[in-house]
Design a protein around this motif. Structure first.
Motif, mmCIF file in Angstrom:
data_model
loop_
_atom_site.group_PDB
_atom_site.id
_atom_site.type_symbol
_atom_site.label_atom_id
_atom_site.label_comp_id
_atom_site.label_asym_id
_atom_site.label_seq_id
_atom_site.Cartn_x
_atom_site.Cartn_y
_atom_site.Cartn_z
ATOM 1 N N ASN A 1 7.850 2.337 -4.526
ATOM 2 C CA ASN A 1 7.098 2.169 -5.771
ATOM 3 C C ASN A 1 6.312 3.429 -6.111
ATOM 4 O OD1 ASN A 1 7.998 -0.461 -6.080
ATOM 5 N ND2 ASN A 1 6.193 -1.385 -5.142
ATOM 6 N N GLN B 1 -0.472 -4.444 -9.022
ATOM 7 C CA GLN B 1 -0.032 -5.031 -7.780
ATOM 8 C C GLN B 1 -1.054 -6.028 -7.266
ATOM 9 O OE1 GLN B 1 0.479 -1.397 -5.583
ATOM 10 N NE2 GLN B 1 2.685 -1.488 -5.783
ATOM 11 N N ALA C 1 -0.966 1.761 -4.967
ATOM 12 C CA ALA C 1 0.144 1.943 -4.027
ATOM 13 C C ALA C 1 -0.283 2.825 -2.861
ATOM 14 C CB ALA C 1 1.343 2.551 -4.744
ATOM 15 N N GLU D 1 6.352 -0.180 -0.834
ATOM 16 C CA GLU D 1 5.224 0.535 -1.436
ATOM 17 C C GLU D 1 5.531 2.023 -1.603
ATOM 18 O OE1 GLU D 1 2.490 -0.649 -2.698
ATOM 19 O OE2 GLU D 1 2.747 -2.724 -2.087
#
Length: 210
Positions: A20, A3, A169, A17
């Protein structure tokens, strides 16, 4: 798949987020299970390869030990036993296609029992076994090489999820939540100050008229 560290500090990004992170955590166990399956299969392939190599060398050594007549140079044994064909099936192990031997076809050159010593029959059996074992060992080595490559690849992907994507994340979520929390608190403080200011102005206006 890594990311961008410059993540947008917004509620919509926070939602992405979180999605994810949930996806990474859901996928990681399956990926790790695949890695374990491939590693176990690689260990079996390594043992099988070593066993085949030992058996092949043993067959050759036994031929030399039990048939000392092989050293008789007057006999032409070249081409007596040759590998004709190796039939291969493909096996799917944790999504990886691996070869496995279905059959080994060995060709024995015709020889007349009256023109060859009686021990040639025993020699043919031992050489046939050695040729078969060599062919199986070569397939086992190929199988092990494919498993080595597959284990390396799935380990890299596991590390990517476990050590990069999931921590990143989680970090992004903390950053966004801190930012949103600070922004909301600042908004509350600003609203209270504005309300207090209006209240003071409202009280002050009659006094000014007087």
């Amino acid at each position: 798949m890594a990311q961008n560290s410059r993540v947008t500090l917004s509620k919509s990004q926070l939602s992405r987020e979180k999605e994810n992170l949930a996806s990474y955590r859901r996928y990681l166990p399956a990926l790790d299970l695949k890695r374990q399956q491939l590693m176990a299969e690689r260990n079996r392939a390594r043992i099988a390869c070593a066993d085949l190599e030992q058996a092949m060398h043993r067959a050759i050594e036994e031929a030399g030990a039990t048939l000392p007549m092989m050293a008789e140079h007057r006999l032409d044994l070249k081409g007596l036993v040759t590998l004709e064909e190796v039939l291969i099936d493909m096996q799917n192990v944790a999504g990886v296609r691996l070869p496995q031997v279905r059959a080994v076809q060995v060709k024995v050159a015709p020889y007349g029992p009256m023109t060859r010593p009686h021990w040639v029959d025993a020699l043919v059996r031992r050489l046939t076994e050695a040729v078969r074992l060599r062919a199986e060992m070569q397939v086992a080595e190929r199988r092990m090489a494919l498993l080595d490559k597959a284990v390396t690849r799935v380990t890299q992907r596991t590390n990517l999820f476990e050590k990069i994507l999931i921590p990143q994340a989680e970090k992004n979520i903390r950053r966004i939540m801190v930012f949103i929390g600070d922004t909301e608190r600042a908004a509350v403080v600003a609203a209270k100050l504005s309300k207090s200011k209006r209240a003071r102005e409202k009280v002050a206006r009659p006094e000014a008229r007087a």
